[in-house]
Design a protein around this motif. Structure first.
Motif, mmCIF file in Angstrom:
data_model
loop_
_atom_site.group_PDB
_atom_site.id
_atom_site.type_symbol
_atom_site.label_atom_id
_atom_site.label_comp_id
_atom_site.label_asym_id
_atom_site.label_seq_id
_atom_site.Cartn_x
_atom_site.Cartn_y
_atom_site.Cartn_z
ATOM 1 N N ASN A 199 15.209 17.340 -7.296
ATOM 2 C CA ASN A 199 14.305 17.019 -8.406
ATOM 3 C C ASN A 199 14.911 15.974 -9.336
ATOM 4 O O ASN A 199 14.178 15.270 -10.044
ATOM 5 N N LEU A 200 16.233 15.843 -9.333
ATOM 6 C CA LEU A 200 16.895 14.819 -10.155
ATOM 7 C C LEU A 200 16.533 13.415 -9.678
ATOM 8 O O LEU A 200 16.690 12.447 -10.422
ATOM 9 N N LEU A 201 16.055 13.321 -8.456
ATOM 10 C CA LEU A 201 15.707 12.016 -7.901
ATOM 11 C C LEU A 201 14.340 11.535 -8.367
ATOM 12 O O LEU A 201 13.998 10.368 -8.207
ATOM 13 N N VAL A 202 13.543 12.442 -8.929
ATOM 14 C CA VAL A 202 12.176 12.093 -9.313
ATOM 15 C C VAL A 202 11.937 12.141 -10.818
ATOM 16 O O VAL A 202 10.949 11.607 -11.319
ATOM 17 N N VAL A 203 12.852 12.766 -11.557
ATOM 18 C CA VAL A 203 12.711 12.873 -13.021
ATOM 19 C C VAL A 203 12.785 11.490 -13.662
ATOM 20 O O VAL A 203 13.556 10.629 -13.218
ATOM 21 N N GLN A 204 11.997 11.278 -14.713
ATOM 22 C CA GLN A 204 12.069 10.015 -15.448
ATOM 23 C C GLN A 204 13.475 9.835 -16.025
ATOM 24 O O GLN A 204 14.077 10.800 -16.501
ATOM 25 N N PRO A 205 14.009 8.612 -15.973
ATOM 26 C CA PRO A 205 15.392 8.380 -16.423
ATOM 27 C C PRO A 205 15.695 8.939 -17.805
ATOM 28 O O PRO A 205 16.755 9.533 -18.019
ATOM 29 N N ASN A 207 14.601 11.495 -19.186
ATOM 30 C CA ASN A 207 14.612 12.961 -19.235
ATOM 31 C C ASN A 207 15.755 13.591 -18.433
ATOM 32 O O ASN A 207 15.917 14.811 -18.426
ATOM 33 N N LEU A 208 16.526 12.754 -17.750
ATOM 34 C CA LEU A 208 17.576 13.272 -16.862
ATOM 35 C C LEU A 208 18.622 14.099 -17.596
ATOM 36 O O LEU A 208 19.044 15.154 -17.124
ATOM 37 N N LYS A 209 19.032 13.614 -18.742
ATOM 38 C CA LYS A 209 20.095 14.308 -19.480
ATOM 39 C C LYS A 209 19.672 15.725 -19.831
ATOM 40 O O LYS A 209 20.454 16.682 -19.700
ATOM 41 N N MET A 226 25.733 14.205 -10.299
ATOM 42 C CA MET A 226 25.846 12.747 -10.326
ATOM 43 C C MET A 226 25.776 12.156 -8.924
ATOM 44 O O MET A 226 25.233 11.072 -8.718
ATOM 45 N N SER A 227 26.318 12.887 -7.942
ATOM 46 C CA SER A 227 26.284 12.378 -6.566
ATOM 47 C C SER A 227 24.852 12.253 -6.069
ATOM 48 O O SER A 227 24.544 11.405 -5.231
ATOM 49 N N LYS A 236 20.796 1.701 -10.837
ATOM 50 C CA LYS A 236 21.402 0.572 -11.551
ATOM 51 C C LYS A 236 20.402 -0.134 -12.460
ATOM 52 O O LYS A 236 20.711 -0.445 -13.615
ATOM 53 N N THR A 237 19.194 -0.364 -11.953
ATOM 54 C CA THR A 237 18.212 -1.122 -12.732
ATOM 55 C C THR A 237 17.777 -0.375 -13.987
ATOM 56 O O THR A 237 17.484 -0.990 -15.017
ATOM 57 N N ALA A 238 17.735 0.935 -13.935
ATOM 58 C CA ALA A 238 17.347 1.727 -15.104
ATOM 59 C C ALA A 238 18.547 2.107 -15.967
ATOM 60 O O ALA A 238 18.395 2.816 -16.964
ATOM 61 N N ARG A 239 19.724 1.636 -15.567
ATOM 62 C CA ARG A 239 20.957 1.918 -16.310
ATOM 63 C C ARG A 239 21.116 3.416 -16.616
ATOM 64 O O ARG A 239 21.384 3.833 -17.735
ATOM 65 N N ILE A 240 20.956 4.184 -15.561
ATOM 66 C CA ILE A 240 20.967 5.650 -15.708
ATOM 67 C C ILE A 240 22.342 6.159 -16.114
ATOM 68 O O ILE A 240 22.471 7.092 -16.923
ATOM 69 N N ALA A 241 23.398 5.540 -15.573
ATOM 70 C CA ALA A 241 24.761 5.981 -15.924
ATOM 71 C C ALA A 241 24.989 5.917 -17.429
ATOM 72 O O ALA A 241 25.585 6.837 -18.016
ATOM 73 N N GLN A 242 24.494 4.857 -18.060
ATOM 74 C CA GLN A 242 24.671 4.705 -19.510
ATOM 75 C C GLN A 242 23.870 5.782 -20.270
ATOM 76 O O GLN A 242 24.323 6.288 -21.304
ATOM 77 N N GLN A 243 22.707 6.131 -19.759
ATOM 78 C CA GLN A 243 21.868 7.122 -20.436
ATOM 79 C C GLN A 243 22.459 8.530 -20.362
ATOM 80 O O GLN A 243 22.140 9.388 -21.201
ATOM 81 N N LEU A 244 23.301 8.763 -19.364
ATOM 82 C CA LEU A 244 23.857 10.112 -19.176
ATOM 83 C C LEU A 244 25.201 10.294 -19.868
ATOM 84 O O LEU A 244 25.801 11.370 -19.775
ATOM 85 N N LYS A 245 25.673 9.276 -20.545
ATOM 86 C CA LYS A 245 26.973 9.401 -21.240
ATOM 87 C C LYS A 245 26.845 10.334 -22.440
ATOM 88 O O LYS A 245 25.817 10.400 -23.094
#
Length: 245
Positions: A199-205, A207-209, A226-227, A236-245
């Motif tokens: 489900n983490l693959l479909v959630v809006q960026p 809302n992931l956190k 994270m994997s 990468k395009t949605a900069r998800i890594a930055q949003q999860l910090k």
């Protein structure tokens, strides 16, 4: 005893007669135990030979149990080996990352999933029929845990866009239903967790956190989450890594 077990990398549906062999061996064990207790023990209970006979019986049974354990391990390895073969030959990368939106024409699950479920259901019945008692539970648990690991590792090989992930989740639901037939709480919980991870693959960026800290994913290591998140096509395009910090 193990000569009839196919190699783990077989490319055709394996014929696993070893589960039937285990059933026969189990019947022999029960017969030996009964004959030993009812017939032999009364004759030697006061004899010095009693302890020697008990030791010999235990030694023989332990040797047979070790051979059975080895055979079961190899049989389960063959089963999962063929599941991997089905997935490698039938699952296409475009299954989970289609180039066009065809939500109205989406299948309920992928052909690879259908073939895997058919094969796994047959193998589960082959395990249940000849075994009894704790043997059934023990072998089915190992069977389910190995199947979970096989599917988990398979899913890690793909990148998922918003359309493809819906099909992946449909596959997971089929695998979950298949494993619920085992009536094994541990295996069911593993597939429930895998469904939550998908489900983490479909959630809006954005809302992931929040989802990562929710009840469904409680107890799952952040590195595992994270994997999965990194498998998103928009990681990468949605900069998800930055949003999860």
């Amino acid at each position: 005893m193990h000569l009839g077990i196919p190699p783990p990398d077989c490319k055709s549906p394996p014929k696993l007669y070893f589960f039937d062999v285990v059933g026969e061996a189990n019947a022999i064990f029960h017969l030996l135990e009964r004959q030993f207790s009812d017939t032999l023990v009364p004759l030697i209970s006061t004899s010095p030979k009693h302890s020697e006979c008990v030791h010999k019986k235990r030694e023989i049974m332990e040797q047979m149990e070790a051979k059975i354990d080895t055979g079961l391990d190899r049989s389960l390895a063959v089963t999962m080996g063929y599941v991997k073969h089905i997935l490698a030959s039938e699952q296409k990368k475009t299954d989970f990352r289609p180039e066009t939106e065809n939500l109205g024409q989406m299948a309920l699950y992928t052909p690879a999933c259908s073939k895997v479920v058919q094969f796994v259901n047959v193998q589960a019945m082959n395990i249940i029929k000849p075994l009894d008692g704790k043997n059934v539970s023990t072998v089915l648990t190992e069977f389910g845990v190995r199947f979970h690991r096989t599917i988990y590792e398979h899913l890690q090989q793909f990148t998922y866009n918003s359309e493809g992930v819906m099909l992946a989740i449909c596959d997971i639901n089929e695998y979950r239903k298949c494993m619920k037939n085992l009536q094994n709480p541990l295996v069911s919980s593993l597939f429930d967790a895998l469904h939550a991870l998908c489900n983490l693959l479909v959630v809006q960026p954005e809302n992931l956190k929040q989802v990562c800290t929710g009840e469904q994913l409680a107890g799952i290591d952040r590195s595992v989450m994270m994997s999965f998140i990194q498998l998103r096509a928009d990681f990468k395009t949605a900069r998800i890594a930055q949003q999860l910090k």
